[in-house]
Design an enzyme around this catalytic site. Structure first.
Site, PDB file in Angstrom:
ATOM      1  N   GLY A 278     -18.280  -2.761  -2.288  1.00 59.55           N
ATOM      2  CA  GLY A 278     -18.107  -3.082  -3.695  1.00 59.55           C
ATOM      3  C   GLY A 278     -17.336  -2.010  -4.436  1.00 59.55           C
ATOM      4  O   GLY A 278     -17.725  -1.610  -5.537  1.00 59.55           O
TER       5      GLY A 278
ATOM      6  N   GLY B 273     -17.228   1.034  -3.819  1.00 57.35           N
ATOM      7  CA  GLY B 273     -18.043   2.239  -3.917  1.00 57.35           C
ATOM      8  C   GLY B 273     -19.343   2.054  -4.658  1.00 57.35           C
ATOM      9  O   GLY B 273     -20.221   2.931  -4.614  1.00 57.35           O
TER      10      GLY B 273
ATOM     11  N   TYR C 259       0.827  -1.211   0.000  1.00 58.88           N
ATOM     12  CA  TYR C 259       0.000   0.000   0.000  1.00 58.88           C
ATOM     13  C   TYR C 259       0.858   1.257   0.000  1.00 58.88           C
ATOM     14  O   TYR C 259       1.951   1.255   0.564  1.00 58.88           O
ATOM     15  CB  TYR C 259      -0.902   0.021   1.231  1.00 58.88           C
ATOM     16  CG  TYR C 259      -1.979  -1.030   1.278  1.00 58.88           C
ATOM     17  CD1 TYR C 259      -2.305  -1.789   0.165  1.00 58.88           C
ATOM     18  CD2 TYR C 259      -2.673  -1.277   2.459  1.00 58.88           C
ATOM     19  CE1 TYR C 259      -3.292  -2.755   0.232  1.00 58.88           C
ATOM     20  CE2 TYR C 259      -3.672  -2.236   2.529  1.00 58.88           C
ATOM     21  CZ  TYR C 259      -3.971  -2.983   1.417  1.00 58.88           C
ATOM     22  OH  TYR C 259      -4.963  -3.940   1.488  1.00 58.88           O
TER      23      TYR C 259
ATOM     24  N   LEU D 107     -21.899   0.196  -3.999  1.00 58.56           N
ATOM     25  CA  LEU D 107     -23.075   0.113  -3.129  1.00 58.56           C
ATOM     26  C   LEU D 107     -23.416   1.437  -2.449  1.00 58.56           C
ATOM     27  O   LEU D 107     -24.443   1.533  -1.783  1.00 58.56           O
ATOM     28  CB  LEU D 107     -22.872  -0.999  -2.097  1.00 58.56           C
ATOM     29  CG  LEU D 107     -22.929  -2.419  -2.680  1.00 58.56           C
ATOM     30  CD1 LEU D 107     -22.458  -3.447  -1.667  1.00 58.56           C
ATOM     31  CD2 LEU D 107     -24.344  -2.749  -3.155  1.00 58.56           C
ATOM     32  N   THR D 108     -22.575   2.455  -2.629  1.00 56.97           N
ATOM     33  CA  THR D 108     -22.956   3.785  -2.125  1.00 56.97           C
ATOM     34  C   THR D 108     -24.000   4.434  -3.021  1.00 56.97           C
ATOM     35  O   THR D 108     -24.692   5.359  -2.602  1.00 56.97           O
ATOM     36  CB  THR D 108     -21.737   4.732  -2.069  1.00 56.97           C
ATOM     37  OG1 THR D 108     -21.309   5.022  -3.419  1.00 56.97           O
ATOM     38  CG2 THR D 108     -20.595   4.109  -1.296  1.00 56.97           C
ATOM     39  N   GLY D 109     -24.066   3.983  -4.267  1.00 59.08           N
ATOM     40  CA  GLY D 109     -24.978   4.585  -5.239  1.00 59.08           C
ATOM     41  C   GLY D 109     -24.349   5.690  -6.062  1.00 59.08           C
ATOM     42  O   GLY D 109     -24.984   6.218  -6.987  1.00 59.08           O
ATOM     43  N   LYS D 110     -23.085   6.057  -5.776  1.00 59.83           N
ATOM     44  CA  LYS D 110     -22.499   7.199  -6.486  1.00 59.83           C
ATOM     45  C   LYS D 110     -22.202   6.912  -7.952  1.00 59.83           C
ATOM     46  O   LYS D 110     -22.043   7.849  -8.745  1.00 59.83           O
ATOM     47  CB  LYS D 110     -21.230   7.675  -5.778  1.00 59.83           C
ATOM     48  CG  LYS D 110     -20.080   6.684  -5.720  1.00 59.83           C
ATOM     49  CD  LYS D 110     -18.954   7.257  -4.863  1.00 59.83           C
ATOM     50  CE  LYS D 110     -17.849   6.241  -4.621  1.00 59.83           C
ATOM     51  NZ  LYS D 110     -16.825   6.773  -3.696  1.00 59.83           N
TER      52      LYS D 110
END
Length: 346
Positions: free
Chosen positions: A238, A240, A53, A242-245
């Site tokens: 997922g 991002g 990372y 599943l945030t809907g963005k």
């Protein structure tokens, strides 16, 4: 935040683990330290890093920078109860010179380098980022073919790594040995070899797991329950989705999708249909989709601790506001109904 014993480890960890893979790239050091402060103040005592990372992208030049940032925070804050987890990079990574595979000798080298970067005397959980032989993770399930694996070589490699892990435990440099991106056969073999030879037992497994990615639900779930090997779930949002963005197949500015348009292979013709189903559940129940996604992982029939990650401190504050959200049986049934209709969308 609720604390619980991690499997058979004796470690008392928070119900959420803070992921750090953006520290040093998408997240600068000042904001990374703000995130660590926020997490600690919310009761999170469990931190996860890796030698490779930060990510997006992974490079040889930046490998280890995340651990250095975490190490400087640890040195300044000195939280006595911090539980540190990190990982040795698997074979073929751009973060390692010549993409070197995991070996006993490299395990020692990486542990000692990580300890120096983290400014710590001991790593609580040291994980293999992915197995040398490969696996079906990272969207490789569609063409997974284990027929070229050589069992004798795999077992010899596992034994060598376990023996070195025992040496490092005896030296006080690590406390526990763990896995990531492993399979049921792989995990079971690590467990059997450890039991037969009195070597370190696998304490946890860190695999991708979300409402969109539920491969852990079958053989690995059975292993997890019967062998007390908890799941540390990464990418619970997922990446991002599943945030809907990204709903409607859009790419907002300053998001991960700007850097990785396919989100590591997660963008498929079916994924937005599945996302729409989960967003509809959140809307119908008045739940924030971020809180729904993370808290769903806490309802599973095996011990599951989500690794929560955020690009900014503001995002982290938002997701931590959902730690007390409770999902009833009706909500979980609705989630399972969408999963049954659209399984494995990527």
């Amino acid at each position: 935040m609720q604390k619980e014993q991690l499997g058979r480890s004796g470690l008392n960890v928070s119900g959420y683990c803070l992921g750090t893979m953006t520290f040093g790239n998408e997240t600068d050091e000042a904001d990374a330290h703000r995130q660590l402060d926020i997490a600690w103040d919310h009761g999170i005592n469990f931190l996860d890093a890796a030698e490779m990372y930060p990510v997006n992208p992974v490079t040889l030049e930046t490998a280890g920078l995340t651990e250095e940032i975490v190490g400087r925070w640890l040195a300044s804050r000195r939280p006595a109860e911090a539980i540190l987890a990190t990982k040795i990079t698997g074979a073929g990574s751009a973060a390692v010179k010549d993409g070197a595979a995991i070996s006993g000798a490299r395990l020692r080298e990486v542990v000692e380098a990580s300890l120096k970067r983290l400014q710590s005397d001991c790593i609580d959980i040291f994980q293999l980022h992915w197995p040398n032989r490969g696996s079906y993770h990272f969207r490789k399930a569609w063409e997974f073919d284990p027929s070229n694996q050589k069992r004798t070589e795999t077992v010899a490699h596992m034994t060598e790594v376990l023996q070195m892990a025992q040496t490092l435990i005896d030296e006080g440099k690590i406390r526990h040995f763990a896995l990531s991106n492993e399979t049921a056969w792989g995990t079971a073999t690590w467990l059997r070899l450890a039991e037969d030879a009195g070597l370190p037992r696998v304490v946890s497994i860190q695999n991708e797991y979300s409402m969109l990615c539920r491969m852990f639900d079958l053989d690995l779930a059975e292993l997890s329950v019967n062998e007390d090997v908890p799941l540390l779930a990464y990418s619970a949002l997922g990446a991002g989705l599943l945030t809907g963005k990204y709903a409607g197949n859009v790419t907002p500015e300053n998001t991960r999708r700007e850097r990785a348009p396919e989100l590591g292979g997660r963008i498929t013709p079916r994924v937005f249909e599945a996302v729409s189903g989960y967003l509809a559940i959140a809307n119908e129940t008045g739940l924030d989709p971020v809180h729904l996604a993370y808290q769903w992982t806490r309802t599973r029939p095996f011990q599951c601790i989500p690794i929560v990650g955020a690009r900014t401190a503001t995002q982290l504050e938002h997701l931590l506001n959902g730690v007390d959200v409770s999902l009833d049986a009706q909500v979980c049934a609705a989630i399972d109904k969408v999963h049954r209709a659209i399984p494995m969308p990527f």
